[in-house]
Design a protein around this motif. Sequence first.
Motif, PDB file in Angstrom:
ATOM      1  N   LEU A 177       0.858  -1.176   0.000  1.00  0.00           N
ATOM      2  CA  LEU A 177       0.000   0.000   0.000  1.00  0.00           C
ATOM      3  C   LEU A 177       0.894   1.226   0.000  1.00  0.00           C
ATOM      4  N   LEU A 178       0.653   2.114  -0.940  1.00  0.00           N
ATOM      5  CA  LEU A 178       1.489   3.294  -1.114  1.00  0.00           C
ATOM      6  C   LEU A 178       0.831   4.531  -0.523  1.00  0.00           C
ATOM      7  N   VAL A 179       1.633   5.375   0.108  1.00  0.00           N
ATOM      8  CA  VAL A 179       1.158   6.635   0.658  1.00  0.00           C
ATOM      9  C   VAL A 179       0.679   7.523  -0.488  1.00  0.00           C
ATOM     10  N   ASP A 180      -0.394   8.244  -0.256  1.00  0.00           N
ATOM     11  CA  ASP A 180      -1.040   9.144  -1.228  1.00  0.00           C
ATOM     12  C   ASP A 180      -1.767   8.412  -2.352  1.00  0.00           C
ATOM     13  N   HIS A 181      -1.998   7.127  -2.204  1.00  0.00           N
ATOM     14  CA  HIS A 181      -2.783   6.363  -3.175  1.00  0.00           C
ATOM     15  C   HIS A 181      -4.099   5.944  -2.529  1.00  0.00           C
ATOM     16  N   SER A 182      -5.124   5.760  -3.363  1.00  0.00           N
ATOM     17  CA  SER A 182      -6.437   5.355  -2.888  1.00  0.00           C
ATOM     18  C   SER A 182      -6.673   3.870  -3.150  1.00  0.00           C
ATOM     19  N   TYR A 183      -7.401   3.254  -2.230  1.00  0.00           N
ATOM     20  CA  TYR A 183      -7.737   1.834  -2.309  1.00  0.00           C
ATOM     21  C   TYR A 183      -9.172   1.663  -1.841  1.00  0.00           C
ATOM     22  N   THR A 184      -9.832   0.623  -2.318  1.00  0.00           N
ATOM     23  CA  THR A 184     -11.171   0.328  -1.817  1.00  0.00           C
ATOM     24  C   THR A 184     -11.031  -0.339  -0.449  1.00  0.00           C
ATOM     25  N   LEU A 185     -12.118  -0.287   0.333  1.00  0.00           N
ATOM     26  CA  LEU A 185     -12.100  -0.978   1.623  1.00  0.00           C
ATOM     27  C   LEU A 185     -11.891  -2.476   1.424  1.00  0.00           C
ATOM     28  N   ARG A 186     -12.372  -2.997   0.316  1.00  0.00           N
ATOM     29  CA  ARG A 186     -12.152  -4.413   0.009  1.00  0.00           C
ATOM     30  C   ARG A 186     -10.654  -4.697  -0.139  1.00  0.00           C
ATOM     31  N   GLU A 187      -9.942  -3.847  -0.871  1.00  0.00           N
ATOM     32  CA  GLU A 187      -8.500  -4.044  -1.057  1.00  0.00           C
ATOM     33  C   GLU A 187      -7.753  -3.949   0.283  1.00  0.00           C
ATOM     34  N   ILE A 188      -8.165  -3.000   1.119  1.00  0.00           N
ATOM     35  CA  ILE A 188      -7.540  -2.850   2.434  1.00  0.00           C
ATOM     36  C   ILE A 188      -7.780  -4.114   3.270  1.00  0.00           C
ATOM     37  N   ARG A 189      -9.001  -4.593   3.270  1.00  0.00           N
ATOM     38  CA  ARG A 189      -9.359  -5.804   4.031  1.00  0.00           C
ATOM     39  C   ARG A 189      -8.567  -7.008   3.533  1.00  0.00           C
ATOM     40  N   LEU A 190      -8.435  -7.171   2.226  1.00  0.00           N
ATOM     41  CA  LEU A 190      -7.665  -8.284   1.676  1.00  0.00           C
ATOM     42  C   LEU A 190      -6.188  -8.157   2.041  1.00  0.00           C
ATOM     43  N   PHE A 191      -5.648  -6.948   1.985  1.00  0.00           N
ATOM     44  CA  PHE A 191      -4.253  -6.726   2.367  1.00  0.00           C
ATOM     45  C   PHE A 191      -4.037  -7.114   3.829  1.00  0.00           C
ATOM     46  N   LEU A 192      -4.966  -6.729   4.688  1.00  0.00           N
ATOM     47  CA  LEU A 192      -4.883  -7.055   6.111  1.00  0.00           C
ATOM     48  C   LEU A 192      -4.949  -8.560   6.357  1.00  0.00           C
ATOM     49  N   THR A 193      -5.664  -9.269   5.515  1.00  0.00           N
ATOM     50  CA  THR A 193      -5.799 -10.724   5.655  1.00  0.00           C
ATOM     51  C   THR A 193      -4.450 -11.434   5.576  1.00  0.00           C
ATOM     52  N   VAL A 194      -3.567 -10.961   4.720  1.00  0.00           N
ATOM     53  CA  VAL A 194      -2.275 -11.636   4.542  1.00  0.00           C
ATOM     54  C   VAL A 194      -1.104 -10.907   5.192  1.00  0.00           C
ATOM     55  N   ASN A 195      -1.344  -9.707   5.721  1.00  0.00           N
ATOM     56  CA  ASN A 195      -0.288  -8.924   6.376  1.00  0.00           C
ATOM     57  C   ASN A 195      -0.668  -8.696   7.834  1.00  0.00           C
ATOM     58  N   LYS A 196      -0.385  -9.672   8.663  1.00  0.00           N
ATOM     59  CA  LYS A 196      -0.801  -9.636  10.065  1.00  0.00           C
ATOM     60  C   LYS A 196      -0.004  -8.637  10.895  1.00  0.00           C
ATOM     61  N   ASP A 197       1.095  -8.133  10.379  1.00  0.00           N
ATOM     62  CA  ASP A 197       1.947  -7.212  11.136  1.00  0.00           C
ATOM     63  C   ASP A 197       1.569  -5.750  10.929  1.00  0.00           C
ATOM     64  N   CYS A 198       0.341  -5.488  10.476  1.00  0.00           N
ATOM     65  CA  CYS A 198      -0.045  -4.102  10.229  1.00  0.00           C
ATOM     66  C   CYS A 198      -1.353  -3.766  10.934  1.00  0.00           C
ATOM     67  N   MET A 199      -1.542  -2.467  11.113  1.00  0.00           N
ATOM     68  CA  MET A 199      -2.759  -1.934  11.719  1.00  0.00           C
ATOM     69  C   MET A 199      -3.221  -0.755  10.876  1.00  0.00           C
ATOM     70  N   PHE A 200      -4.530  -0.493  10.902  1.00  0.00           N
ATOM     71  CA  PHE A 200      -5.093   0.622  10.157  1.00  0.00           C
ATOM     72  C   PHE A 200      -5.839   1.539  11.107  1.00  0.00           C
ATOM     73  N   LEU A 201      -5.634   2.846  10.940  1.00  0.00           N
ATOM     74  CA  LEU A 201      -6.328   3.849  11.740  1.00  0.00           C
ATOM     75  C   LEU A 201      -7.178   4.721  10.827  1.00  0.00           C
ATOM     76  N   HIS A 202      -8.429   4.928  11.226  1.00  0.00           N
ATOM     77  CA  HIS A 202      -9.328   5.815  10.495  1.00  0.00           C
ATOM     78  C   HIS A 202     -10.236   6.457  11.524  1.00  0.00           C
ATOM     79  N   GLN A 203     -10.483   7.751  11.415  1.00  0.00           N
ATOM     80  CA  GLN A 203     -11.283   8.460  12.404  1.00  0.00           C
ATOM     81  C   GLN A 203     -12.761   8.109  12.375  1.00  0.00           C
TER      82      GLN A 203
END
Length: 89
Positions: free
Chosen positions: A13-39
């Motif tokens: 995932l690149l800074v300043d790029h847009s992704y769908t929530l589906r893409e974010i969810r799929l990325f999280l599925t295989v990258n357990k060492d990350c966290m996402f913050l959204h207000q």
Amino acid sequence: MVVYGYNEIPKELLVDHSYTLREIRLFLTVNKDCMFLHQEIKALSGESQQKVKVLSKEEYYIHQHVDRSYLIPNEKKVIYVLSHSPEKE
């Protein structure tokens, strides 16, 4: 349950790029060492085409206190900060 093909999962995932929530969810599925913050977004829908933008990507040691126990971090976690993406994308 989310059904997907491995070619749908972003490699990074690149800074300043847009992704769908589906893409974010799929990325999280295989990258357990990350966290996402959204207000505002409480859940990352596996089927949503709503877009979010990656504002920043940082690595931190996460210190936690759970059930009267201090959990010592043994590795860094990647923290992604997300915001709503402009509608034009």
